[in-house]
Design a protein around this motif. Structure first.
Motif, PDB file in Angstrom:
ATOM      1  N   ARG A  41       0.838  -1.193   0.000  1.00 17.26           N
ATOM      2  CA  ARG A  41       0.000   0.000   0.000  1.00 17.26           C
ATOM      3  C   ARG A  41       0.877   1.248   0.000  1.00 17.26           C
ATOM      4  NH1 ARG A  41      -4.775   1.274   4.398  1.00 17.26           N
ATOM      5  NH2 ARG A  41      -5.628   3.117   3.372  1.00 17.26           N
ATOM      6  N   PRO A  42       0.645   2.191  -0.919  1.00 20.95           N
ATOM      7  CA  PRO A  42       1.475   3.400  -0.950  1.00 20.95           C
ATOM      8  C   PRO A  42       1.246   4.254   0.284  1.00 20.95           C
ATOM      9  CG  PRO A  42      -0.403   3.623  -2.419  1.00 20.95           C
ATOM     10  CD  PRO A  42      -0.396   2.195  -1.938  1.00 20.95           C
ATOM     11  N   LYS A  43       2.254   5.047   0.643  1.00 28.38           N
ATOM     12  CA  LYS A  43       2.144   5.903   1.815  1.00 28.38           C
ATOM     13  C   LYS A  43       1.124   7.012   1.604  1.00 28.38           C
ATOM     14  CE  LYS A  43       6.926   5.171   3.307  1.00 28.38           C
ATOM     15  NZ  LYS A  43       8.221   5.820   3.596  1.00 28.38           N
ATOM     16  N   ALA A  44       0.959   7.432   0.374  1.00 29.58           N
ATOM     17  CA  ALA A  44      -0.021   8.453   0.054  1.00 29.58           C
ATOM     18  C   ALA A  44      -0.533   8.153  -1.340  1.00 29.58           C
ATOM     19  CB  ALA A  44       0.614   9.837   0.136  1.00 29.58           C
ATOM     20  N   PHE A 171     -11.459  15.484   8.342  1.00 27.50           N
ATOM     21  CA  PHE A 171     -10.203  16.148   8.642  1.00 27.50           C
ATOM     22  C   PHE A 171      -9.059  15.173   8.905  1.00 27.50           C
ATOM     23  CE2 PHE A 171     -13.200  19.504   8.999  1.00 27.50           C
ATOM     24  CZ  PHE A 171     -12.514  20.686   8.786  1.00 27.50           C
ATOM     25  N   SER A 172      -9.321  13.871   8.800  1.00 29.51           N
ATOM     26  CA  SER A 172      -8.233  12.892   8.910  1.00 29.51           C
ATOM     27  C   SER A 172      -7.578  12.645   7.553  1.00 29.51           C
ATOM     28  CB  SER A 172      -8.754  11.560   9.465  1.00 29.51           C
ATOM     29  OG  SER A 172      -9.633  10.932   8.533  1.00 29.51           O
ATOM     30  N   LYS A 173      -8.168  13.176   6.498  1.00 29.46           N
ATOM     31  CA  LYS A 173      -7.628  12.954   5.149  1.00 29.46           C
ATOM     32  C   LYS A 173      -6.272  13.631   4.998  1.00 29.46           C
ATOM     33  CE  LYS A 173      -8.649  13.536   0.240  1.00 29.46           C
ATOM     34  NZ  LYS A 173      -9.641  13.947  -0.783  1.00 29.46           N
ATOM     35  N   VAL A 174      -5.386  13.001   4.229  1.00 25.95           N
ATOM     36  CA  VAL A 174      -4.056  13.548   3.970  1.00 25.95           C
ATOM     37  C   VAL A 174      -4.050  14.219   2.595  1.00 25.95           C
ATOM     38  CG1 VAL A 174      -1.616  13.014   3.652  1.00 25.95           C
ATOM     39  CG2 VAL A 174      -2.939  11.815   5.409  1.00 25.95           C
ATOM     40  N   TYR A 175      -3.573  15.465   2.563  1.00 29.95           N
ATOM     41  CA  TYR A 175      -3.499  16.233   1.320  1.00 29.95           C
ATOM     42  C   TYR A 175      -2.031  16.450   0.934  1.00 29.95           C
ATOM     43  CZ  TYR A 175      -8.376  17.347   2.418  1.00 29.95           C
ATOM     44  OH  TYR A 175      -9.706  17.265   2.713  1.00 29.95           O
ATOM     45  N   PHE A 224      -0.047  16.764   4.428  1.00 31.77           N
ATOM     46  CA  PHE A 224      -0.567  17.373   5.652  1.00 31.77           C
ATOM     47  C   PHE A 224      -2.036  17.016   5.837  1.00 31.77           C
ATOM     48  CE2 PHE A 224      -1.394  20.190   2.157  1.00 31.77           C
ATOM     49  CZ  PHE A 224      -2.643  20.744   2.399  1.00 31.77           C
ATOM     50  N   SER A 225      -2.479  17.115   7.077  1.00 27.83           N
ATOM     51  CA  SER A 225      -3.894  17.049   7.405  1.00 27.83           C
ATOM     52  C   SER A 225      -4.314  18.438   7.859  1.00 27.83           C
ATOM     53  CB  SER A 225      -4.157  16.013   8.502  1.00 27.83           C
ATOM     54  OG  SER A 225      -3.836  14.719   8.029  1.00 27.83           O
ATOM     55  N   ILE A 226      -5.584  18.589   8.180  1.00 22.84           N
ATOM     56  CA  ILE A 226      -6.113  19.922   8.498  1.00 22.84           C
ATOM     57  C   ILE A 226      -6.814  19.917   9.849  1.00 22.84           C
ATOM     58  CG2 ILE A 226      -7.826  21.658   7.809  1.00 22.84           C
ATOM     59  CD1 ILE A 226      -7.275  20.953   4.933  1.00 22.84           C
ATOM     60  N   GLN A 227      -6.648  21.001  10.557  1.00 23.58           N
ATOM     61  CA  GLN A 227      -7.481  21.299  11.707  1.00 23.58           C
ATOM     62  C   GLN A 227      -7.995  22.723  11.512  1.00 23.58           C
ATOM     63  OE1 GLN A 227      -4.862  20.889  15.045  1.00 23.58           O
ATOM     64  NE2 GLN A 227      -4.104  22.983  14.894  1.00 23.58           N
ATOM     65  N   GLN A 235      -5.937  25.094   9.185  1.00 23.75           N
ATOM     66  CA  GLN A 235      -4.524  25.153   9.570  1.00 23.75           C
ATOM     67  C   GLN A 235      -3.910  23.774   9.383  1.00 23.75           C
ATOM     68  OE1 GLN A 235      -3.695  27.028  13.345  1.00 23.75           O
ATOM     69  NE2 GLN A 235      -1.864  25.803  13.694  1.00 23.75           N
ATOM     70  N   ALA A 236      -2.686  23.724   8.868  1.00 25.79           N
ATOM     71  CA  ALA A 236      -2.020  22.448   8.591  1.00 25.79           C
ATOM     72  C   ALA A 236      -1.574  21.777   9.884  1.00 25.79           C
ATOM     73  CB  ALA A 236      -0.815  22.670   7.679  1.00 25.79           C
ATOM     74  N   ARG A 237      -1.724  20.462   9.941  1.00 30.40           N
ATOM     75  CA  ARG A 237      -1.227  19.663  11.055  1.00 30.40           C
ATOM     76  C   ARG A 237      -0.643  18.374  10.477  1.00 30.40           C
ATOM     77  NH1 ARG A 237      -6.156  16.441  14.106  1.00 30.40           N
ATOM     78  NH2 ARG A 237      -7.218  15.689  12.240  1.00 30.40           N
ATOM     79  N   SER A 238       0.133  17.677  11.314  1.00 32.23           N
ATOM     80  CA  SER A 238       0.766  16.418  10.895  1.00 32.23           C
ATOM     81  C   SER A 238       1.491  16.581   9.567  1.00 32.23           C
ATOM     82  CB  SER A 238      -0.285  15.301  10.783  1.00 32.23           C
ATOM     83  OG  SER A 238      -0.977  15.125  11.997  1.00 32.23           O
ATOM     84  N   VAL A 239       2.221  17.676   9.453  1.00 31.47           N
ATOM     85  CA  VAL A 239       2.942  17.964   8.206  1.00 31.47           C
ATOM     86  C   VAL A 239       4.155  17.049   8.073  1.00 31.47           C
ATOM     87  CG1 VAL A 239       4.180  19.738   6.891  1.00 31.47           C
ATOM     88  CG2 VAL A 239       2.182  20.362   8.283  1.00 31.47           C
ATOM     89  N   GLU A 240       4.395  16.543   6.872  1.00 29.30           N
ATOM     90  CA  GLU A 240       5.589  15.748   6.581  1.00 29.30           C
ATOM     91  C   GLU A 240       6.182  16.220   5.268  1.00 29.30           C
ATOM     92  OE1 GLU A 240       5.560  11.535   7.000  1.00 29.30           O
ATOM     93  OE2 GLU A 240       3.902  11.553   8.430  1.00 29.30           O
TER      94      GLU A 240
END
Length: 262
Positions: A41-44, A171-175, A224-227, A235-240
């Protein structure tokens, strides 16, 4: 060894091999026999890891000796009492936040259809708020959710999504996006992402903590995810940070000359 014994040998091996193979699952049988290549499974999503110019990216691996990284891993590895329930089915219900207490860690969603059926509002757990609602639940927020039933036989919300304009947002989705700019003197910047801009009609606020933690700069490719903040702005959260690993596109002559000069 005689020819007759040599002919019997493959048959004997087959008799030993077949029962063992039958014990394996169908997917393992296919992979062992070469009928299907095992997939990972790909990371994103695919478009997240391949740029428009053909450059591929992977997540930047942080230094495990970093105190912040060790703290993050410890927190993510902590286990608590399981509070999430499997949805009863795949039916989406709509309602509004009736109440929510950050101190108590729970609240309720009012849904006319489920209230008439269960004579109770829908329980909303803190984990759903933190994971799916961007860590904020305000009275009157329009939400939709899947239904679970807790041990008391009461309805409990799962996979909650908030209405933003005409969109339902988990808001758990990764963008995937890029750092548009960062103002060090002010301690913030913005991430540009076409998908989130379509939803929120704005760029995504980027706090200096995320910049410093991931060593970001203008143009950095990120996931990133969003809050949402107190004003319900994203606002960006869990940024990689994503780092390029290969380039499969073709450069123009001008780009090639610039690369050589550099």
């Amino acid at each position: 060894m005689t020819t007759r014994h040599q002919a019997r040998l493959p048959c004997c091996l087959a008799l030993l091999f077949v029962p063992w193979l039958l014990q394996l699952g169908s997917s393992a049988q296919e992979a062992f026999l070469g009928l299907r290549q095992p997939t990972s499974r790909p990371k994103a999503s695919l478009h997240a890891l391949v740029g428009d110019d053909g450059t591929t990216f992977e997540r930047f691996e942080k230094d495990p000796s970093d105190k912040k990284v060790r703290g993050e891993r410890k927190a993510s590895g902590s286990s608590g009492k399981k509070t999430d329930l499997e949805p009863v089915d795949d039916t989406w219900y709509e309602g509004s936040i009736k109440s929510y207490s950050t101190q108590d860690g729970f609240g309720f969603i009012h849904c006319d259809e489920l209230f008439n059926k269960h004579q109770a509002d829908v329980f909303l757990h803190k984990r759903q708020v933190d994971t799916h609602l961007g860590s904020r639940a305000t009275r009157g927020d329009q939400v939709r959710f899947l239904l679970g039933v807790n041990q008391a036989g009461k309805p409990q919300a799962r996979n909650v999504e908030r209405r933003v304009g005409s969109h339902w947002v988990d808001f758990s989705k990764v963008y995937v996006g890029s750092v548009k700019d960062y103002r060090e003197e002010k301690g913030f910047g913005f991430i540009v992402c076409p998908e989130t801009h379509y939803i929120f009609q704005s760029d995504i606020f980027l706090h200096k903590n995320e910049v410093e933690k991931n060593n970001l700069s203008k143009g950095s490719r990120v996931t990133f995810s969003i809050q949402v903040n107190k004003n319900n702005r994203p606002q960006a959260r869990s940024v990689e940070r994503l780092v390029p690993t290969s380039f499969s596109g073709e450069r123009s002559e001008e780009e090639t000359e610039m690369a050589v000069d550099a």
